[in-house]
Design a protein around this motif. Structure first.
Motif, PDB file in Angstrom:
ATOM      1  N   GLY A   1       0.832  -1.197   0.000  1.00 51.43           N
ATOM      2  CA  GLY A   1       0.000   0.000   0.000  1.00 51.43           C
ATOM      3  C   GLY A   1       0.867   1.247   0.000  1.00 51.43           C
ATOM      4  O   GLY A   1       2.088   1.176   0.103  1.00 51.43           O
ATOM      5  N   GLY A   2       0.243   2.393  -0.134  1.00 50.97           N
ATOM      6  CA  GLY A   2       0.983   3.650  -0.121  1.00 50.97           C
ATOM      7  C   GLY A   2       0.291   4.704  -0.953  1.00 50.97           C
ATOM      8  O   GLY A   2      -0.841   4.528  -1.400  1.00 50.97           O
ATOM      9  N   THR A   3       0.987   5.797  -1.158  1.00 52.21           N
ATOM     10  CA  THR A   3       0.446   6.917  -1.920  1.00 52.21           C
ATOM     11  C   THR A   3       1.310   7.154  -3.146  1.00 52.21           C
ATOM     12  O   THR A   3       2.533   7.167  -3.054  1.00 52.21           O
ATOM     13  CB  THR A   3       0.416   8.193  -1.048  1.00 52.21           C
ATOM     14  OG1 THR A   3      -0.365   7.920   0.114  1.00 52.21           O
ATOM     15  CG2 THR A   3      -0.200   9.353  -1.790  1.00 52.21           C
ATOM     16  N   ILE A   4       0.663   7.343  -4.271  1.00 53.94           N
ATOM     17  CA  ILE A   4       1.355   7.634  -5.524  1.00 53.94           C
ATOM     18  C   ILE A   4       1.035   9.079  -5.894  1.00 53.94           C
ATOM     19  O   ILE A   4      -0.135   9.466  -5.932  1.00 53.94           O
ATOM     20  CB  ILE A   4       0.875   6.705  -6.655  1.00 53.94           C
ATOM     21  CG1 ILE A   4       1.059   5.243  -6.281  1.00 53.94           C
ATOM     22  CG2 ILE A   4       1.598   7.027  -7.957  1.00 53.94           C
ATOM     23  CD1 ILE A   4       0.390   4.285  -7.251  1.00 53.94           C
ATOM     24  N   ASN A   5       2.071   9.876  -6.136  1.00 62.22           N
ATOM     25  CA  ASN A   5       1.888  11.251  -6.598  1.00 62.22           C
ATOM     26  C   ASN A   5       2.062  11.262  -8.110  1.00 62.22           C
ATOM     27  O   ASN A   5       3.109  10.864  -8.613  1.00 62.22           O
ATOM     28  CB  ASN A   5       2.914  12.186  -5.948  1.00 62.22           C
ATOM     29  CG  ASN A   5       2.730  12.237  -4.451  1.00 62.22           C
ATOM     30  OD1 ASN A   5       1.620  12.367  -3.964  1.00 62.22           O
ATOM     31  ND2 ASN A   5       3.822  12.113  -3.713  1.00 62.22           N
ATOM     32  N   ILE A   6       1.051  11.725  -8.807  1.00 67.94           N
ATOM     33  CA  ILE A   6       1.074  11.718 -10.267  1.00 67.94           C
ATOM     34  C   ILE A   6       0.987  13.152 -10.771  1.00 67.94           C
ATOM     35  O   ILE A   6       0.119  13.911 -10.353  1.00 67.94           O
ATOM     36  CB  ILE A   6      -0.094  10.877 -10.825  1.00 67.94           C
ATOM     37  CG1 ILE A   6       0.028   9.437 -10.326  1.00 67.94           C
ATOM     38  CG2 ILE A   6      -0.131  10.937 -12.346  1.00 67.94           C
ATOM     39  CD1 ILE A   6      -1.158   8.564 -10.621  1.00 67.94           C
ATOM     40  N   SER A   7       1.911  13.504 -11.659  1.00 66.66           N
ATOM     41  CA  SER A   7       1.895  14.814 -12.315  1.00 66.66           C
ATOM     42  C   SER A   7       1.959  14.579 -13.812  1.00 66.66           C
ATOM     43  O   SER A   7       2.786  13.803 -14.286  1.00 66.66           O
ATOM     44  CB  SER A   7       3.098  15.657 -11.902  1.00 66.66           C
ATOM     45  OG  SER A   7       3.005  16.003 -10.562  1.00 66.66           O
ATOM     46  N   ARG A   8       1.107  15.259 -14.524  1.00 62.71           N
ATOM     47  CA  ARG A   8       1.099  15.139 -15.981  1.00 62.71           C
ATOM     48  C   ARG A   8       1.087  16.524 -16.597  1.00 62.71           C
ATOM     49  O   ARG A   8       0.371  17.407 -16.142  1.00 62.71           O
ATOM     50  CB  ARG A   8      -0.128  14.367 -16.450  1.00 62.71           C
ATOM     51  CG  ARG A   8      -0.100  12.940 -15.982  1.00 62.71           C
ATOM     52  CD  ARG A   8      -1.162  12.134 -16.621  1.00 62.71           C
ATOM     53  NE  ARG A   8      -1.037  10.772 -16.101  1.00 62.71           N
ATOM     54  CZ  ARG A   8      -1.942   9.858 -16.216  1.00 62.71           C
ATOM     55  NH1 ARG A   8      -3.051  10.129 -16.834  1.00 62.71           N
ATOM     56  NH2 ARG A   8      -1.760   8.663 -15.727  1.00 62.71           N
ATOM     57  N   THR A   9       1.879  16.673 -17.635  1.00 65.16           N
ATOM     58  CA  THR A   9       1.888  17.923 -18.373  1.00 65.16           C
ATOM     59  C   THR A   9       0.997  17.744 -19.594  1.00 65.16           C
ATOM     60  O   THR A   9       1.174  16.800 -20.363  1.00 65.16           O
ATOM     61  CB  THR A   9       3.318  18.294 -18.814  1.00 65.16           C
ATOM     62  OG1 THR A   9       4.134  18.383 -17.646  1.00 65.16           O
ATOM     63  CG2 THR A   9       3.340  19.606 -19.557  1.00 65.16           C
ATOM     64  N   VAL A  23      -0.171  21.721 -15.977  1.00 66.37           N
ATOM     65  CA  VAL A  23       0.275  20.577 -15.194  1.00 66.37           C
ATOM     66  C   VAL A  23      -0.884  20.125 -14.317  1.00 66.37           C
ATOM     67  O   VAL A  23      -1.462  20.918 -13.577  1.00 66.37           O
ATOM     68  CB  VAL A  23       1.501  20.936 -14.323  1.00 66.37           C
ATOM     69  CG1 VAL A  23       1.897  19.763 -13.452  1.00 66.37           C
ATOM     70  CG2 VAL A  23       2.660  21.386 -15.195  1.00 66.37           C
ATOM     71  N   ALA A  24      -1.219  18.864 -14.464  1.00 63.77           N
ATOM     72  CA  ALA A  24      -2.276  18.282 -13.633  1.00 63.77           C
ATOM     73  C   ALA A  24      -1.608  17.353 -12.626  1.00 63.77           C
ATOM     74  O   ALA A  24      -0.863  16.455 -13.003  1.00 63.77           O
ATOM     75  CB  ALA A  24      -3.260  17.514 -14.501  1.00 63.77           C
ATOM     76  N   SER A  25      -1.833  17.583 -11.349  1.00 67.71           N
ATOM     77  CA  SER A  25      -1.247  16.748 -10.299  1.00 67.71           C
ATOM     78  C   SER A  25      -2.348  16.201  -9.410  1.00 67.71           C
ATOM     79  O   SER A  25      -3.317  16.898  -9.105  1.00 67.71           O
ATOM     80  CB  SER A  25      -0.280  17.563  -9.437  1.00 67.71           C
ATOM     81  OG  SER A  25       0.781  18.035 -10.207  1.00 67.71           O
TER      82      SER A  25
END
Length: 187
Positions: free
Chosen positions: A106-114, A153-155
């Motif tokens: 388990g955990g947290t994923i940080n996603i950033s997309r341009t 940028v979408a995060s």
């Protein structure tokens, strides 16, 4: 003079302990079988059923034609990725998939997309408009040279619950223990 010799049964045991490759290979295969069973039963095999998918994720998967289905299986890559290796002193069941760890612990994923938007312009740099729709611009393709680019940028973050699949239960440990006992006590 008294000569003390190693009893034959102790000598056999000594020789068997010097070469544990075969029982270790069998025990590792048994552990892999248990991991696969735990994965197939979505944690029920070890008595810890996995947390269900969120309603939103189920909806996404249903839209893709992948739900109802298994929690951690869309294409089946993770289920097929379990591998084993063993030596005379250890056995390993694992997977080489990068994302397996987050699913297991388990955990947290940080996603950033341009996000890049390219719109066509005329030679003076003004945006070209769609015919009949003066408020709509014309998107530029790869071959267009006169373009105006805009980037955004979408995060967002995704929290993954732990769904331990690389675990085995007490019965599995007992079967592995039996493999070694049978090897050591066989004549």
């Amino acid at each position: 003079m008294i000569e003390v010799k190693i009893p034959p049964t102790v000598q056999i045991l000594r020789e068997k302990l010097a070469s544990l490759e075969k029982p270790m290979r069998v025990a590792t295969a048994e552990a892999k079988k248990a991991v696969e069973e735990n994965f197939r039963t979505e944690g029920a095999h070890i008595g810890a059923p996995w947390k269900d998918l969120s309603a939103e994720r189920k909806k996404q998967r249903a839209k893709q034609g992948k739900w109802p289905g298994k929690i951690l299986q869309v294409r089946g890559d993770l289920a097929r990725s379990f591998t084993t290796s063993s030596t005379s002193s250890s056995g390993i069941v694992g997977t080489n998939l990068e994302y397996a760890r987050i699913h297991h612990y388990g955990g947290t994923i940080n996603i950033s997309r341009t996000i890049v938007t390219k719109l066509r312009t005329d030679k003076s740099g003004k945006l070209k408009r769609q015919t009949g729709y003066p408020n709509l611009a014309v998107f530029a393709g790869k071959r267009h040279k006169l373009v105006q680019r805009s980037e955004a940028v979408a995060s967002y973050t995704v929290s993954m619950p732990a769904r331990p699949f690389m675990d085995i239960n007490d019965e599995d440990f007992e079967e592995i223990r039996e493999i070694f006992l049978n090897y050591l006590t066989a004549k």
